[in-house]
Design a protein around this motif. Structure first.
Motif, PDB file in Angstrom:
ATOM      1  N   VAL A  38     -15.636   7.532 -59.720  1.00  0.00           N
ATOM      2  CA  VAL A  38     -16.683   7.623 -60.752  1.00  0.00           C
ATOM      3  C   VAL A  38     -17.330   6.249 -60.930  1.00  0.00           C
ATOM      4  N   ARG A  39     -16.511   5.205 -60.946  1.00  0.00           N
ATOM      5  CA  ARG A  39     -17.052   3.844 -61.106  1.00  0.00           C
ATOM      6  C   ARG A  39     -17.997   3.519 -59.957  1.00  0.00           C
ATOM      7  N   GLN A  40     -17.530   3.690 -58.730  1.00  0.00           N
ATOM      8  CA  GLN A  40     -18.353   3.270 -57.586  1.00  0.00           C
ATOM      9  C   GLN A  40     -19.586   4.165 -57.416  1.00  0.00           C
ATOM     10  N   SER A  52     -21.110   6.090 -59.643  1.00  0.00           N
ATOM     11  CA  SER A  52     -22.102   5.959 -60.721  1.00  0.00           C
ATOM     12  C   SER A  52     -22.830   4.618 -60.623  1.00  0.00           C
ATOM     13  N   GLN A  53     -22.097   3.555 -60.256  1.00  0.00           N
ATOM     14  CA  GLN A  53     -22.781   2.262 -60.049  1.00  0.00           C
ATOM     15  C   GLN A  53     -23.818   2.392 -58.941  1.00  0.00           C
ATOM     16  N   HIS A  54     -23.445   3.132 -57.925  1.00  0.00           N
ATOM     17  CA  HIS A  54     -24.359   3.321 -56.797  1.00  0.00           C
ATOM     18  C   HIS A  54     -25.599   4.097 -57.259  1.00  0.00           C
ATOM     19  N   ALA A  93     -22.039  -0.193 -67.707  1.00  0.00           N
ATOM     20  CA  ALA A  93     -21.913   0.123 -66.278  1.00  0.00           C
ATOM     21  C   ALA A  93     -22.761  -0.855 -65.473  1.00  0.00           C
ATOM     22  N   LYS A  94     -22.266  -1.179 -64.301  1.00  0.00           N
ATOM     23  CA  LYS A  94     -22.997  -2.134 -63.450  1.00  0.00           C
ATOM     24  C   LYS A  94     -23.979  -1.399 -62.537  1.00  0.00           C
ATOM     25  N   TYR A  95     -24.908  -2.161 -61.992  1.00  0.00           N
ATOM     26  CA  TYR A  95     -25.753  -1.694 -60.890  1.00  0.00           C
ATOM     27  C   TYR A  95     -25.952  -2.918 -60.003  1.00  0.00           C
ATOM     28  N   SER A  96     -26.484  -2.690 -58.793  1.00  0.00           N
ATOM     29  CA  SER A  96     -26.502  -3.785 -57.828  1.00  0.00           C
ATOM     30  C   SER A  96     -27.260  -5.014 -58.346  1.00  0.00           C
ATOM     31  N   SER A  97     -26.623  -6.171 -58.160  1.00  0.00           N
ATOM     32  CA  SER A  97     -27.188  -7.459 -58.571  1.00  0.00           C
ATOM     33  C   SER A  97     -28.602  -7.669 -58.024  1.00  0.00           C
ATOM     34  N   ILE A  98     -28.874  -7.117 -56.851  1.00  0.00           N
ATOM     35  CA  ILE A  98     -30.130  -7.426 -56.150  1.00  0.00           C
ATOM     36  C   ILE A  98     -31.361  -7.034 -56.961  1.00  0.00           C
ATOM     37  N   ASP A 146     -11.510 -12.397 -53.265  1.00  0.00           N
ATOM     38  CA  ASP A 146     -11.790 -12.221 -54.703  1.00  0.00           C
ATOM     39  C   ASP A 146     -12.149 -10.780 -55.065  1.00  0.00           C
ATOM     40  N   SER A 147     -12.147  -9.882 -54.099  1.00  0.00           N
ATOM     41  CA  SER A 147     -12.547  -8.500 -54.370  1.00  0.00           C
ATOM     42  C   SER A 147     -11.359  -7.753 -54.972  1.00  0.00           C
ATOM     43  N   VAL A 148     -11.474  -7.394 -56.239  1.00  0.00           N
ATOM     44  CA  VAL A 148     -10.318  -6.806 -56.934  1.00  0.00           C
ATOM     45  C   VAL A 148     -10.031  -5.377 -56.472  1.00  0.00           C
ATOM     46  N   HIS A 149     -11.074  -4.658 -56.053  1.00  0.00           N
ATOM     47  CA  HIS A 149     -10.872  -3.235 -55.761  1.00  0.00           C
ATOM     48  C   HIS A 149     -10.636  -2.924 -54.286  1.00  0.00           C
ATOM     49  N   SER A 150     -11.021  -3.852 -53.392  1.00  0.00           N
ATOM     50  CA  SER A 150     -11.068  -3.510 -51.956  1.00  0.00           C
ATOM     51  C   SER A 150      -9.760  -2.969 -51.404  1.00  0.00           C
ATOM     52  N   ILE A 198     -11.912   5.183 -49.273  1.00  0.00           N
ATOM     53  CA  ILE A 198     -13.234   5.233 -49.926  1.00  0.00           C
ATOM     54  C   ILE A 198     -14.112   4.201 -49.217  1.00  0.00           C
ATOM     55  N   LYS A 199     -13.641   2.959 -49.228  1.00  0.00           N
ATOM     56  CA  LYS A 199     -14.314   1.905 -48.474  1.00  0.00           C
ATOM     57  C   LYS A 199     -13.658   1.839 -47.103  1.00  0.00           C
ATOM     58  N   ARG A 200     -14.435   1.649 -46.053  1.00  0.00           N
ATOM     59  CA  ARG A 200     -13.848   1.606 -44.709  1.00  0.00           C
ATOM     60  C   ARG A 200     -13.886   0.202 -44.115  1.00  0.00           C
ATOM     61  N   SER A 239     -14.513  -4.072 -45.094  1.00  0.00           N
ATOM     62  CA  SER A 239     -14.448  -4.991 -46.248  1.00  0.00           C
ATOM     63  C   SER A 239     -15.804  -5.644 -46.531  1.00  0.00           C
ATOM     64  N   ASN A 240     -15.928  -6.204 -47.740  1.00  0.00           N
ATOM     65  CA  ASN A 240     -17.181  -6.864 -48.147  1.00  0.00           C
ATOM     66  C   ASN A 240     -17.595  -7.941 -47.137  1.00  0.00           C
ATOM     67  N   ASP A 241     -16.633  -8.811 -46.760  1.00  0.00           N
ATOM     68  CA  ASP A 241     -16.983  -9.920 -45.855  1.00  0.00           C
ATOM     69  C   ASP A 241     -17.339  -9.420 -44.453  1.00  0.00           C
TER      70      ASP A 241
HETATM   71  N1  BYC Z   1     -23.802  -6.118 -57.803  1.00  0.00           N
HETATM   72  O1  BYC Z   1     -13.814  -5.597 -56.138  1.00  0.00           O
HETATM   73  P1  BYC Z   1     -15.224  -5.585 -55.749  1.00  0.00           P
HETATM   74  C1  BYC Z   1     -29.511   0.130 -52.599  1.00  0.00           C
HETATM   75  C2  BYC Z   1     -18.818  -5.830 -58.893  1.00  0.00           C
HETATM   76  S1  BYC Z   1     -28.408   0.622 -53.716  1.00  0.00           S
HETATM   77  C3  BYC Z   1     -23.206  -5.815 -58.969  1.00  0.00           C
HETATM   78  O2  BYC Z   1     -15.554  -6.076 -54.386  1.00  0.00           O
HETATM   79  P2  BYC Z   1     -16.012  -2.903 -54.986  1.00  0.00           P
HETATM   80  C4  BYC Z   1     -30.941   0.394 -52.726  1.00  0.00           C
HETATM   81  C5  BYC Z   1     -17.967  -4.608 -58.667  1.00  0.00           C
HETATM   82  O3  BYC Z   1     -18.616  -3.452 -59.129  1.00  0.00           O
HETATM   83  C6  BYC Z   1     -27.164  -0.640 -53.547  1.00  0.00           C
HETATM   84  N2  BYC Z   1     -21.856  -5.772 -59.121  1.00  0.00           N
HETATM   85  O4  BYC Z   1     -15.842  -4.112 -55.998  1.00  0.00           O
HETATM   86  C7  BYC Z   1     -31.443   1.154 -53.769  1.00  0.00           C
HETATM   87  C8  BYC Z   1     -16.732  -4.973 -59.446  1.00  0.00           C
HETATM   88  O5  BYC Z   1     -16.968  -4.819 -60.841  1.00  0.00           O
HETATM   89  P3  BYC Z   1     -16.260  -3.637 -61.739  1.00  0.00           P
HETATM   90  C9  BYC Z   1     -25.916  -0.274 -54.209  1.00  0.00           C
HETATM   91  C10 BYC Z   1     -21.116  -5.986 -58.018  1.00  0.00           C
HETATM   92  O6  BYC Z   1     -16.469  -1.742 -55.773  1.00  0.00           O
HETATM   93  C11 BYC Z   1     -32.828   1.267 -53.927  1.00  0.00           C
HETATM   94  C12 BYC Z   1     -16.607  -6.468 -59.204  1.00  0.00           C
HETATM   95  O7  BYC Z   1     -17.910  -6.910 -58.856  1.00  0.00           O
HETATM   96  N3  BYC Z   1     -24.929   0.112 -53.222  1.00  0.00           N
HETATM   97  O8  BYC Z   1     -29.089  -0.557 -51.767  1.00  0.00           O
HETATM   98  O9  BYC Z   1     -14.799  -2.749 -54.121  1.00  0.00           O
HETATM   99  C13 BYC Z   1     -33.698   0.605 -53.058  1.00  0.00           C
HETATM  100  C14 BYC Z   1     -15.625  -6.808 -58.113  1.00  0.00           C
HETATM  101  O10 BYC Z   1     -16.117  -6.422 -56.808  1.00  0.00           O
HETATM  102  C15 BYC Z   1     -21.686  -6.257 -56.766  1.00  0.00           C
HETATM  103  C16 BYC Z   1     -23.746   0.599 -53.615  1.00  0.00           C
HETATM  104  O11 BYC Z   1     -23.469   0.718 -54.786  1.00  0.00           O
HETATM  105  C17 BYC Z   1     -23.081  -6.336 -56.673  1.00  0.00           C
HETATM  106  N4  BYC Z   1     -23.734  -6.630 -55.541  1.00  0.00           N
HETATM  107  O12 BYC Z   1     -17.187  -3.396 -54.006  1.00  0.00           O
HETATM  108  C18 BYC Z   1     -33.171  -0.136 -52.005  1.00  0.00           C
HETATM  109  C19 BYC Z   1     -22.819   1.002 -52.490  1.00  0.00           C
HETATM  110  N5  BYC Z   1     -20.690  -6.439 -55.878  1.00  0.00           N
HETATM  111  O13 BYC Z   1     -16.774  -2.335 -61.188  1.00  0.00           O
HETATM  112  C20 BYC Z   1     -31.794  -0.239 -51.827  1.00  0.00           C
HETATM  113  C21 BYC Z   1     -21.499   1.515 -52.991  1.00  0.00           C
HETATM  114  C22 BYC Z   1     -19.547  -6.272 -56.546  1.00  0.00           C
HETATM  115  O14 BYC Z   1     -14.780  -3.792 -61.560  1.00  0.00           O
HETATM  116  N6  BYC Z   1     -20.678   0.459 -53.588  1.00  0.00           N
HETATM  117  N7  BYC Z   1     -19.795  -6.020 -57.833  1.00  0.00           N
HETATM  118  O15 BYC Z   1     -16.742  -3.895 -63.132  1.00  0.00           O
HETATM  119  C23 BYC Z   1     -19.898  -0.339 -52.862  1.00  0.00           C
HETATM  120  O16 BYC Z   1     -19.852  -0.301 -51.632  1.00  0.00           O
HETATM  121  C24 BYC Z   1     -18.996  -1.293 -53.619  1.00  0.00           C
HETATM  122  O17 BYC Z   1     -18.883  -0.824 -54.952  1.00  0.00           O
HETATM  123  C25 BYC Z   1     -19.483  -2.778 -53.612  1.00  0.00           C
HETATM  124  C26 BYC Z   1     -18.495  -3.594 -54.466  1.00  0.00           C
HETATM  125  C27 BYC Z   1     -19.497  -3.323 -52.191  1.00  0.00           C
HETATM  126  C28 BYC Z   1     -20.863  -2.902 -54.233  1.00  0.00           C
END
Ligand code: BYC
Length: 332
Positions: free
Chosen positions: A52-54, A56-58, A122-127, A221-225, A233-235, A237-239
């Motif tokens: 739900v976290r990942q 919904s953030q997505h 809830a978070k959303y992408s930093s970008i 530093d990735s707490v969830h990876s 879920i993730k296949r 790693s971030n790096d």
């Molecule tokens: N921005 O343990 P980690 C798109 C947070 S849509 C903000 O590595 P995880 C597009 C992370 O949530 C792009 N926060 O976490 C759309 C965690 O905080 P919480 C979105 C970030 O989940 C329109 C904490 O840092 N894509 O591209 O294993 C037009 C520790 O991080 C970010 C997705 O959402 C960030 N950049 O890995 C064009 C893809 N990075 O939740 C384009 C699905 C980390 O503990 N998501 N955090 O409070 C994922 O693949 C993973 O959730 C992430 C982070 C790689 C983003």
């Protein structure tokens, strides 16, 4: 309201706990055999919460991501570019909807997820907290931001949770078109006048590092990876994803004749990868924690759009209520 959540009998608090071990084993076996976990299957609460976290953030990222490009629809330089940009922005809205639907199958309603976004929980992408200042930013977002998104999202098509994996297949097909349309804008600018080329370079200078940060904190530093990779879920790693993105993108920049703003970027023949410079993690966390250049503006725009749409939700609810009454009457 609007939830597609379904009954989840296996996780009901009154369910007999005697079968818990069997359920645990069935879940572990599905993960080990690389089979999909489906909404009606038993799953550990941690797995459900993480998804739900990942997801919904997505979803939030897709919807907030419409804002920087949406601002340019009226300023696109030609009818063709305008039609393409409009289609792309609409696609992002659609991606948000598939993803909210996928998350709802886990028992959390879209209204709850949206409320969490609007409350800043809830978070959303930093970008998407960076401004889109020129037309070249439309090219750069498509090329680099969507390019990074594809790199991150292709492995999610193999995510262990069925509804998320299936949503990602369609999303990735559309993201490929988005990346190509961005690169096409960059090609036009790079082959254009000196001023157009300078505008393209300026956009790359501003977007490069935020895009590199999109992949999240470094693995250490990735707490969830560790857990999300164990759960399938993730296949990747971030790096590792960040490295794949940089390796794929450098030759694309070379073809455009644009410079990536990283003096430490160089091919390392021993590693078979590009080495790259230090990421400014202080900036990353500042933006993630709500203090980037556009965080407040983006959230305010989403809250205002949601408020302005309340009459649509009320009308749809009233219509559904009336239709249900009519159906009951005709069945009686
Ligand atoms: N921005 O343990 P980690 C798109 C947070 S849509 C903000 O590595 P995880 C597009 C992370 O949530 C792009 N926060 O976490 C759309 C965690 O905080 P919480 C979105 C970030 O989940 C329109 C904490 O840092 N894509 O591209 O294993 C037009 C520790 O991080 C970010 C997705 O959402 C960030 N950049 O890995 C064009 C893809 N990075 O939740 C384009 C699905 C980390 O503990 N998501 N955090 O409070 C994922 O693949 C993973 O959730 C992430 C982070 C790689 C983003």
């Amino acid at each position: 309201m609007y939830t597609q959540a379904i009954d989840l009998p296996q996780n009901h608090p009154d369910s007999p706990v005697t079968h818990a071990t069997g359920r645990d084993l069935a879940f572990e076996a599905a993960i080990a055999d690389d089979r999909k976990v489906e909404p009606q299957d038993w799953m550990p609460e941690g797995y459900r919460k993480t998804l739900v976290r990942q997801i919904s953030q997505h979803a939030h990222s897709e919807v907030v991501g419409m804002l920087p490009e949406g601002n340019w629809v009226t300023r696109a330089p030609s009818l063709k570019r305008k039609a393409i940009l409009l289609a792309k922005v609409q696609d992002e809205g659609g991606h948000g909807l598939y993803l909210y639907s996928a998350a709802e199958t886990l028992g959390t309603s879209r209204a709850e997820m949206v409320d969490a976004l609007h409350a800043g929980k809830a978070k959303y992408s930093s970008i998407f907290n960076y401004p889109a200042l020129t037309w070249a930013d439309m090219g750069t977002i498509g090329w680099l931001v969507d390019g990074a998104a594809i790199m991150n999202q292709i492995p999610l098509c193999r995510c262990s949770y069925g509804p998320y994996a299936r949503a990602m297949i369609r999303i990735c097909k559309e993201e490929s078109f988005h990346q190509r349309q961005g690169y096409d804008i960059m090609l036009s600018l790079a082959r254009g006048t000196d001023a157009q080329k300078a505008m393209a370079q300026d956009a790359v200078n501003r977007w490069w590092w935020p895009v590199v940060m999109m992949f999240g904190p470094s693995d250490k530093d990735s707490v969830h990876s560790a857990q999300t990779m164990k759960w399938g879920i993730k296949r990747i790693s971030n790096d590792d994803l960040r490295q794949k993105f940089i390796d794929a993108t450098v030759p694309q920049a070379d073809l455009l004749g644009l410079t990536i703003p990283d003096p430490d970027l160089q091919w390392n023949p021993e590693r078979g990868h590009y080495d790259y410079g230090e990421i400014d993690w202080a900036e990353f966390w500042q933006v993630v924690n709500g203090d980037g250049p556009c965080n407040r503006e983006r959230l305010a725009a989403r809250v205002a759009a949601h408020d302005r749409g309340s009459w649509v939700r009320e009308a749809a609810t009233a219509h559904a209520r009336k239709a249900a009454i009519r159906e009951r009457r005709s069945a009686a």
